[in-house]
Design a protein around this motif. Structure first.
Motif, PDB file in Angstrom:
ATOM      1  N   ALA A  19     -17.868  -6.189  -4.258  1.00 37.05           N
ATOM      2  CA  ALA A  19     -19.066  -4.939  -3.806  1.00 37.05           C
ATOM      3  C   ALA A  19     -19.952  -4.700  -3.200  1.00 37.05           C
ATOM      4  CB  ALA A  19     -19.231  -3.707  -5.172  1.00 37.05           C
ATOM      5  N   GLU A  20     -21.015  -5.555  -3.776  1.00 35.36           N
ATOM      6  CA  GLU A  20     -21.789  -5.760  -3.464  1.00 35.36           C
ATOM      7  C   GLU A  20     -21.847  -6.876  -2.246  1.00 35.36           C
ATOM      8  OE1 GLU A  20     -24.660  -8.457  -6.383  1.00 35.36           O
ATOM      9  OE2 GLU A  20     -25.067  -7.225  -8.065  1.00 35.36           O
ATOM     10  N   GLY A  21     -21.281  -7.521  -1.831  1.00 31.17           N
ATOM     11  CA  GLY A  21     -20.785  -8.943  -0.585  1.00 31.17           C
ATOM     12  C   GLY A  21     -20.270  -7.968   0.538  1.00 31.17           C
ATOM     13  N   ARG A  22     -19.132  -6.627  -0.039  1.00 33.03           N
ATOM     14  CA  ARG A  22     -18.936  -5.760   0.848  1.00 33.03           C
ATOM     15  C   ARG A  22     -20.370  -5.183   1.086  1.00 33.03           C
ATOM     16  NH1 ARG A  22     -16.497  -2.934  -2.805  1.00 33.03           N
ATOM     17  NH2 ARG A  22     -17.796  -0.550  -2.480  1.00 33.03           N
ATOM     18  N   ALA A 122     -19.771   4.024  -0.587  1.00 29.96           N
ATOM     19  CA  ALA A 122     -20.022   5.178  -1.653  1.00 29.96           C
ATOM     20  C   ALA A 122     -20.202   4.799  -3.546  1.00 29.96           C
ATOM     21  CB  ALA A 122     -17.955   5.752  -1.373  1.00 29.96           C
ATOM     22  N   ASP A 123     -19.560   3.527  -3.328  1.00 31.67           N
ATOM     23  CA  ASP A 123     -19.460   3.061  -4.975  1.00 31.67           C
ATOM     24  C   ASP A 123     -20.903   2.783  -5.413  1.00 31.67           C
ATOM     25  OD1 ASP A 123     -17.004   3.314  -4.942  1.00 31.67           O
ATOM     26  OD2 ASP A 123     -16.421   1.306  -5.453  1.00 31.67           O
ATOM     27  N   HIS A 124     -21.909   2.359  -4.255  1.00 30.17           N
ATOM     28  CA  HIS A 124     -23.403   2.288  -4.078  1.00 30.17           C
ATOM     29  C   HIS A 124     -24.009   3.482  -4.316  1.00 30.17           C
ATOM     30  CE1 HIS A 124     -22.244  -2.018  -4.701  1.00 30.17           C
ATOM     31  NE2 HIS A 124     -21.240  -1.602  -3.248  1.00 30.17           N
ATOM     32  N   LEU A 125     -23.431   4.767  -3.554  1.00 25.03           N
ATOM     33  CA  LEU A 125     -24.661   5.745  -3.753  1.00 25.03           C
ATOM     34  C   LEU A 125     -24.816   6.297  -4.564  1.00 25.03           C
ATOM     35  CD1 LEU A 125     -23.123   7.384  -1.276  1.00 25.03           C
ATOM     36  CD2 LEU A 125     -25.011   6.482  -0.843  1.00 25.03           C
ATOM     37  N   PRO A 126     -26.359   6.631  -5.174  1.00 24.63           N
ATOM     38  CA  PRO A 126     -26.566   7.135  -6.594  1.00 24.63           C
ATOM     39  C   PRO A 126     -25.370   8.388  -6.805  1.00 24.63           C
ATOM     40  CG  PRO A 126     -28.532   7.132  -4.888  1.00 24.63           C
ATOM     41  CD  PRO A 126     -26.963   6.188  -4.693  1.00 24.63           C
ATOM     42  N   ARG A 127     -25.720   7.655  -8.726  1.00 29.00           N
ATOM     43  CA  ARG A 127     -24.485   8.981  -9.280  1.00 29.00           C
ATOM     44  C   ARG A 127     -24.966  10.879  -8.920  1.00 29.00           C
ATOM     45  NH1 ARG A 127     -20.173   7.390 -12.261  1.00 29.00           N
ATOM     46  NH2 ARG A 127     -20.720   4.544 -13.009  1.00 29.00           N
TER      47      ARG A 127
END
Length: 411
Positions: A19-22, A122-127
């Motif tokens: 996910a971080e690499g993406r 989207a997975d990295h955005l603040p919840r």
């Protein structure tokens, strides 16, 4: 299950790294695309169109977006993924709306560009900020369409349409659609992987539940049940001897108290392993120190500032900590075990706990170790959290779990 355990134990680390690499790849590609576009427009203005105000404004907007993306890249490199993702979303808003206002014929490009960050980062955005970001993006998509329609007439009065405009749309729209499709495909694949992981965890938890029930049955049979059976025999023997041999009967009765206390202690220990009373009544600040008092190695606990959480969360944290403490006590060869649990106020973390020992460490990827870690990880995931283990031979072990905000309860 044990053959799959090493793979399962390493899966969260690989998923996080992926996910971080993406995110970094998307930011880098986005930044390169913006600055290449700026360079191309500068060349076009200098050698083709001359002093074009439209192109100059477009260059300025793209440069502003490029600066924001460059800042996001720097933040992502420092591990600030959530903030980097939020910045690139804002940069996309600025560029999409501004470019559509300046050159309305690129409204389809702006509309597609608005959707890309939500699919890819989207997975990295603040919840807590995701609903707001989704709503704003939805509103801006309508704004881009409206701006493009309103500006078409005035733009046509001051500019002459050329094949270059059609060529720009023909180049950028398929590119953005392709990236969007790939992003959606990647998102669906990640959902499928997550679903498969949950199904595997559910299967392992069901098997663990069966094994736990069998263990309780064995403990009852070999422990308290045997003591109670002995008590029943002694009581029968005392009743038969009461009239014939009162002295022996009194001796038998005198030994009943110790045997009864032993049976009670066996049942109390068994009940504590099923669900300790302190956990249900007072939560983790009371239950964790009680568990630490049963270790051979010194074990310190700091859970003073932890509030009450959902029962499933408290149980998952307690039994995970209990297993980690017992493993460190029996196998680490260290001198100290440290347990910490805190309620955090960050946007991503609500409850965090860790168990650290200074022992010999181990290889988390080994089959035996990974099998036990998989069970702990399944328990935490089933309650909505994530568990990570950091260890290597000679440097001790750290077991750390986190839960998102929203599990805290007022009782």
């Amino acid at each position: 299950m044990s053959d799959r355990a090493p793979h399962d134990a390493d899966r969260p680390r690989r998923r996080s790294a992926y996910a971080e690499g993406r995110l970094r790849s998307y930011l880098l590609v986005n930044g390169i695309a913006i600055w290449v576009s700026v360079l191309a427009l500068v060349v076009l203005r200098v050698f083709v169109t001359g002093e074009s105000t439209t192109i100059l404004r477009t260059i300025q907007v793209l440069a502003a977006g490029g600066v924001l993306v460059a800042g996001a890249i720097a933040l992502a490199a420092r591990g600030r993924q959530a903030l980097a993702a939020a910045i690139v979303v804002v940069a996309t808003w600025v560029v999409a709306v501004s470019i559509t206002w300046i050159t309305p014929f690129v409204a389809p490009v702006g509309l597609l560009a608005l959707l890309l960050p939500l699919v890819i980062v989207a997975d990295h955005l603040p919840r807590r900020g995701r609903p707001v970001i989704i709503v704003v993006t939805t509103v801006l998509s309508g704004t881009v369409v409206a701006v493009g329609s309103l500006q078409q007439e005035s733009y046509g009065q001051t500019h002459v349409y050329s094949p270059v405009q059609a060529l720009v749309l023909a180049m950028f729209v398929p590119l953005l659609v392709g990236v969007l499709v790939l992003g959606l495909r990647d998102y669906v694949q990640r959902l499928q992987d997550r679903t498969r992981e949950l199904e595997e965890s559910r299967s392992r938890l069901a098997q663990a539940s069966v094994e736990a029930r069998r263990g309780i049955e064995r403990d009852l049979h070999d422990g308290a049940q045997q003591h109670l059976a002995t008590l029943a025999v002694d009581i029968g023997r005392a009743s038969r001897l009461w009239d014939k041999d009162p002295a022996t009967a009194r001796e038998v009765v005198g030994g009943l108290q110790g045997k009864l206390e032993l049976a009670i202690r066996e049942l109390r220990d068994l009940a504590h392993g099923i669900y300790p009373t302190a956990l249900g009544e007072k939560g983790l600040p009371a239950a964790l120190p009680a568990a630490a008092r049963r270790t051979v190695l010194p074990c310190t606990v700091d859970a003073r500032h932890v509030g009450r959480h959902a029962p499933a969360v408290e149980a998952a944290v307690y039994f995970c900590c209990l297993e980690a403490i017992q493993n460190a006590d029996r196998h680490s060869g260290g001198t100290l075990i440290t347990v910490r649990a805190t309620d955090e106020d960050g946007p991503e973390v609500g409850l965090r706990f860790s168990i650290v020992d200074d022992g010999r460490g181990f290889d988390p990827g080994s089959s035996r170790a990974a099998h036990g870690l998989t069970g702990m990880r399944d328990r935490i995931r089933a309650a909505g959290g994530e568990l990570t283990v950091h260890s290597s031979p000679g440097v001790g072990t750290t077991v750390e779990g986190v839960f998102p905000p929203g599990t805290r309860q007022t009782r």
